[in-house]
Write a protein that holds these residues in place. Structure first.
Motif, mmCIF file in Angstrom:
data_model
loop_
_atom_site.group_PDB
_atom_site.id
_atom_site.type_symbol
_atom_site.label_atom_id
_atom_site.label_comp_id
_atom_site.label_asym_id
_atom_site.label_seq_id
_atom_site.Cartn_x
_atom_site.Cartn_y
_atom_site.Cartn_z
ATOM 1 N N UNK A 7 -4.932 -76.094 142.437
ATOM 2 C CA UNK A 7 -4.541 -76.359 141.059
ATOM 3 C C UNK A 7 -5.761 -76.545 140.163
ATOM 4 N N UNK A 8 -6.937 -76.738 140.753
ATOM 5 C CA UNK A 8 -8.155 -76.967 139.982
ATOM 6 C C UNK A 8 -8.930 -75.691 139.733
ATOM 7 N N UNK A 9 -8.411 -74.564 140.178
ATOM 8 C CA UNK A 9 -9.151 -73.313 140.090
ATOM 9 C C UNK A 9 -9.482 -72.930 138.647
ATOM 10 N N UNK A 10 -8.552 -73.089 137.739
ATOM 11 C CA UNK A 10 -8.745 -72.671 136.357
ATOM 12 C C UNK A 10 -9.102 -73.835 135.436
ATOM 13 N N UNK A 11 -9.533 -74.947 135.989
ATOM 14 C CA UNK A 11 -9.806 -76.130 135.170
ATOM 15 C C UNK A 11 -11.010 -75.945 134.262
ATOM 16 N N UNK A 12 -11.958 -75.097 134.625
ATOM 17 C CA UNK A 12 -13.157 -74.958 133.807
ATOM 18 C C UNK A 12 -13.058 -73.811 132.794
ATOM 19 N N UNK A 13 -11.964 -73.083 132.787
ATOM 20 C CA UNK A 13 -11.816 -71.998 131.824
ATOM 21 C C UNK A 13 -11.559 -72.562 130.429
ATOM 22 N N UNK A 14 -12.063 -71.865 129.424
ATOM 23 C CA UNK A 14 -11.829 -72.323 128.059
ATOM 24 C C UNK A 14 -10.416 -71.960 127.645
ATOM 25 N N UNK A 15 -9.720 -72.870 126.970
ATOM 26 C CA UNK A 15 -8.350 -72.555 126.545
ATOM 27 C C UNK A 15 -8.351 -71.498 125.459
#
Length: 89
Positions: A7-15
């Protein structure tokens, strides 16, 4: 065996909102605080500018670094401030 996605895979992508970096919509918040026709038009122009910037491959932090590099110049002097001698014997 099925591998679960973290679930943390996309945590660093900019919204993103409609393909534009979410920071590009900040002028709308300013226009909502001061609701005039010209502030909404300036906010719309800023969003269009952010869209064009995204199409060229820049994000806001990259654009700020490019502007800083242009202002500073291409020569960066050798030593950082913490390596300079402050006290002489």
């Amino acid at each position: 065996m099925k591998v679960r996605r973290s679930i943390w895979r996309d945590a660093s992508l900019t919204p993103r909102i409609m393909g534009i970096d979410a920071r590009g919509y900040f002028p709308i918040l300013i226009a909502l605080y001061y609701p005039r026709a010209w502030t909404f038009s300036v906010a719309g122009l800023a969003i269009v500018a952010f869209y064009l910037m995204e199409r060229k491959g820049y994000t806001l932090p990259v654009l700020m670094r490019a502007i800083r590099h242009r202002l500073r110049g291409s020569v960066v002097h050798g030593r950082a401030w913490w390596h300079h001698r402050r006290f002489y014997d």
